[in-house]
Design an enzyme around this catalytic site. Structure first.
Site, PDB file in Angstrom:
ATOM      1  N   LYS A 220      20.822 -11.865  -9.388  1.00 12.88           N
ATOM      2  CA  LYS A 220      21.512 -13.049  -9.944  1.00 12.88           C
ATOM      3  C   LYS A 220      20.977 -14.336  -9.328  1.00 12.88           C
ATOM      4  O   LYS A 220      21.040 -15.392  -9.962  1.00 12.88           O
ATOM      5  CB  LYS A 220      23.036 -12.917  -9.788  1.00 12.88           C
ATOM      6  CG  LYS A 220      23.513 -12.842  -8.332  1.00 12.88           C
ATOM      7  CD  LYS A 220      24.155 -14.081  -7.852  1.00 12.88           C
ATOM      8  CE  LYS A 220      24.077 -14.206  -6.345  1.00 12.88           C
ATOM      9  NZ  LYS A 220      25.092 -13.487  -5.590  1.00 12.88           N
ATOM     10  N   GLN A 315      17.909 -17.513  -0.989  1.00 12.43           N
ATOM     11  CA  GLN A 315      17.432 -16.157  -1.280  1.00 12.43           C
ATOM     12  C   GLN A 315      16.646 -16.081  -2.586  1.00 12.43           C
ATOM     13  O   GLN A 315      15.743 -15.263  -2.729  1.00 12.43           O
ATOM     14  CB  GLN A 315      18.627 -15.199  -1.363  1.00 12.43           C
ATOM     15  CG  GLN A 315      19.300 -14.945  -0.028  1.00 12.43           C
ATOM     16  CD  GLN A 315      18.362 -14.409   1.019  1.00 12.43           C
ATOM     17  OE1 GLN A 315      17.558 -13.524   0.767  1.00 12.43           O
ATOM     18  NE2 GLN A 315      18.411 -14.988   2.207  1.00 12.43           N
TER      19      GLN A 315
END
Lengths: 381, 381
Positions: A220, A315
Site C-alpha cells: 500500500k 518505506q
C-alpha cells in the site's frame, strides 16, 4: 502471611504470565507500546511491565532519548505530548530488553531488521512468539522475502503480523481504528496477540493469512506514492480514486502470484482496502510524493525524508524499488504498470505525469483482473 | 452535383447514424452531454447533434434556462463556465427531445424517473436503446426495483447503466477519470455506449453485470453519508477508512443477496471501490452529512440540501431510507448495521456518534463476510 509464602505465591502467579517487549520506539512503536501497556495493566495473563527497546539518540538538549522517555513517560521525539503509561520502560540495550520476554513485538523500519535479528539470535527465550508490525520486504537472490519470514528464519520462532488502517497519531489520540492480525496455523497464538492489542477504540481481527496481510501493509505504501503524485499534479479525486483502484488490483494480483495461499477476503479487511485509503489520504509516503512533484523533482526523496519526516523513514520508495526488482526478475513489468511506473518516477527515469499516462488503457491487464477473481482458498475466516 | 442527388446521398449516409438525446441537464447531465458531443463530432456512426432535455426553469434574470443554454452554450445554473459544445441543443419539450433518437441517456434525480417514463412511453423509437446514469432505487411492494429495470419495463427497451468515480466538475475540467458500463447480454450495444462516452480523459470499461454496477452507484451514497458523519465528528482518517471498508462490504453483501448474478469483480471496477473513494472524499452526500453533524442535527437534510446544493438533489438520504425498508422488510437489519444506522441518524432516531458505536464489534457479521467471498459467477470479464 509469612514473607516466604508471599514470595512463593507471587512466583507461582507470575510464572505463567507473558512478558512483552516492543522492539522499536518510533512513532508507531511508541503507540503500540501505549496500546499494549493499557492492556497488560488490566489483563491477568500478562506482566504489567512492557519493555520498549529504544535505539539510543542524543537529543538537542544533550540528554539521552531513553532516559527522557523514562523520566517523562513520553517519547518526546517521535510521539510528543502523549503519555505512554507508567508501566512502559524504555531500554537502550536490545539484548537486555528482549531476554526475559516471550512476546516480541517488532516495529522498526524494515532496513534495520537483519541487524536486530543478528544481535538477538540465541539470546531470546526458546518459547518466544513474535509479531511484526514492520512494512517492507527483502529481495534476495532466490526471490522476495517478507519480514515475518526473516524473523521466523533467523530466530527460529513463529511470527504473526499486525497491519491495518493505523495512522499512529490518531490511535494515540484514541480515535477509533481497526487492525488485522495475520497468523499461520495456531489460532490460539493469534488470539493472544488480539487480546494484547485490542482496546475499545482499537478493534483487532485475526485472519489466517500471514503473507496476504503483510503484503497489504507493504504494498500500500507504493500505491500511496502514486496517490501523492496525483495530489502533487492536482488532478483531483476521480484520478486519485482511479489510481487507488488500480493500485489495489495490482496489490492483490502481485500477492496472489507470489503466494498461492493469499486469500481474497484479506483485501476487504482493515489491512487491505481500509489501510490503502487511510495511507493515501494522510500518510507520510503520500505527503512526500506530493512534495516531490511540487518541487519538480529537484529534491530527491532522501532530501524530502530528511526535511519533512523528523527522523522517520519513508518505506514506499524503498518498497517500490524492491517490487520493481521482483517484477523485472520475473518478467512481470508489463503486468504491473502502476508499480513499475512509481519506481521509474522515484528514480527520475519518468516524469510524474507518467503515473496517469502509463496506466490509462493498459491497466489492469485482463490477466490481472482474472487473477483477482479466482475463487478464494477453502479456509475462510 | 444536382441538389436532388445531394439530398439522397445525405439521407443514405445519415439513415444509419445514431441520434442521441440526454434526458436531464443537471450537473452530471450537462457533463455527460459535453462528453458525448465531443465524440459525436468525430465519430461517423453518430449524428453530430446531441439533444439535451432541460427541465425548464426561470433564472433570476427572468430568462428561461433552456434559452440561455442555447445562446451561451453553457448550463449557467448547473455547470457554469464550461462550454458544452456547439452541437448540444437544449430542448425543454421532453417528447420532442426524444422522438427521433435511438440512444437515450437518462441522467436525472431518480425521483423524477417514473414521471419521465409516463410522459414518453409510446412516443419513442421502437429501436431505441437506453442507458441510465441515475443513482437510486424504488422500493415497491414486491421488493426493490432498480432504475434501469423501471426504464426497461415502462418503455419496453433495453437499458444499460454507466457508473463510476465521476465527480462531474472534474470531468468537465478534463481531469482523468474512469467509468464502468454495465450491460445485460448484448456486448455490441455496450460497446456502442463505450464508444459514445469514452475520451482520452474518460476511460470507460464494459462489465456484464447491470445490477452490480447500478447497486454500486446507488449504495455508495449511503456510505458517503456515513463518511460525512465521521468527518463532522472529526474522528480522523483511520475511522473514516474503517467505515468505508465496512460500507464496501455491506454494499457487496446487499447486492449479492438481492441479485445472485452480481459479480465479485464489479466491486474492483471504477463503479465499485473507486467511486466509493471519490464520493467519500468529495461528494455532496459527504458534505451535507458533515454539515448535519456540525449543526448538531438542528438543520434537517432537506434544509441543508436547499442551502448547500443550489438546486441539486441529495440521493444518499433517500437511498438510505429505501435500503432501510428493504432490510426491515426482509429481516436483515442486524446484518447491515452500517446501512441501518445511517438511516436512523438521518431521521433523528440516533445521534451521529452511533455511526461508530453501533458497528464496532458487530460489523461485518461473519455471514456477510462469507457472502463476500463466495466464488464469482462463471462469466468473468
Amino acid at each position: 502471611m509469612a514473607p516466604f509464602l508471599d514470595h512463593v505465591d507471587d512466583e507461582e502467579t507470575t510464572s505463567n504470565k507473558s512478558r512483552v517487549t516492543v522492539i522499536g520506539s518510533g512513532n508507531w512503536g511508541s503507540v503500540a507500546a501505549k496500546l499494549i501497556a493499557s492492556n497488560t495493566l488490566k489483563l491477568p495473563s500478562f506482566h504489567e511491565e512492557v519493555k520498549m527497546w529504544v535505539f539510543e539518540e542524543t537529543l538537542p538538549s544533550g540528554e539521552k532519548l531513553s532516559a527522557v522517555v523514562n523520566e517523562t513517560n513520553e517519547n518526546v521525539k517521535y510521539l510528543p505530548g502523549i503519555k505512554l503509561g507508567k508501566n512502559v520502560v524504555a531500554d537502550p540495550d536490545l539484548e537486555h530488553a528482549v531476554r526475559d520476554s516471550d512476546m516480541l513485538v517488532f516495529v522498526t523500519p524494515h532496513q534495520f531488521m537483519e541487524g536486530i535479528c543478528k544481535t538477538i539470535v540465541g539470546k531470546i527465550r526458546k518459547d518466544a512468539q513474535a509479531i511484526s508490525l514492520v512494512k517492507g520486504m527483502e529481495v534476495k537472490k532466490d526471490g522476495p522475502c517478507m519480514v515475518s519470514a526473516i524473523i521466523s528464519e533467523k530466530l527460529g520462532i513463529n511470527c504473526c503480523v499486525l497491519m491495518g488502517a493505523n495512522i499512529a497519531n490518531e490511535i494515540a489520540e484514541e480515535k477509533f481504528s481497526e487492525a488485522t492480525v495475520g497468523y499461520r496455523e495456531n489460532k490460539k497464538t493469534a488470539e493472544k496477540w488480539v487480546q494484547l492489542f485490542n482496546t475499545p477504540f482499537f478493534s483487532v481481527s485475526p485472519v489466517q493469512d500471514v503473507e496476504g496481510v503483510e503484503l497489504c501493509g507493504t504494498l500500500k505504501n507504493v500505491v500511496a506514492i502514486a496517490a501523492g503524485f496525483v495530489d502533487g499534479l492536482e488532478m483531483g479525486n476521480n484520478t486519485k480514486a482511479a489510481i487507488m483502484r488500480i493500485g489495489l488490483i495490482e496489490m492483490k494480483a502481485f500477492s496472489k502470484l507470489l503466494f498461492g495461499s493469499v486469500k481474497d477476503n484479506t483485501f476487504f479487511e482493515s489491512c487491505g482496502v481500509a489501510d490503502l485509503i487511510t495511507t493515501c489520504l494522510g500518510g507520510r509516503n503520500r505527503k512526500c510524493a506530493e512534495a516531490f512533484v511540487k518541487n519538480d523533482g529537484k529534491k530527491s526523496f532522501d532530501e524530502l525524508e530528511a526535511e519533512m519526516l523528523q527522523g522517520q523513514k519513508l518505506q514506499g520508495v524503498l518498497t517500490a524499488k524492491e517490487v520493481y526488482e521482483v517484477l523485472s526478475d520475473r518478467g512481470w513489468l508489463e503486468l504491473f504498470p502502476l508499480f513499475a511506473t512509481v519506481h521509474e518516477i522515484c528514480v527520475g527515469r519518468l516524469p510524474p505525469t507518467a503515473i496517469v499516462k502509463n496506466i490509462v488503457h493498459t491497466s489492469p491487464a485482463p490477466f490481472i483482473m482474472e487473477l483477482c477473481s479466482t475463487p478464494p482458498n477453502e479456509a475462510i475466516m
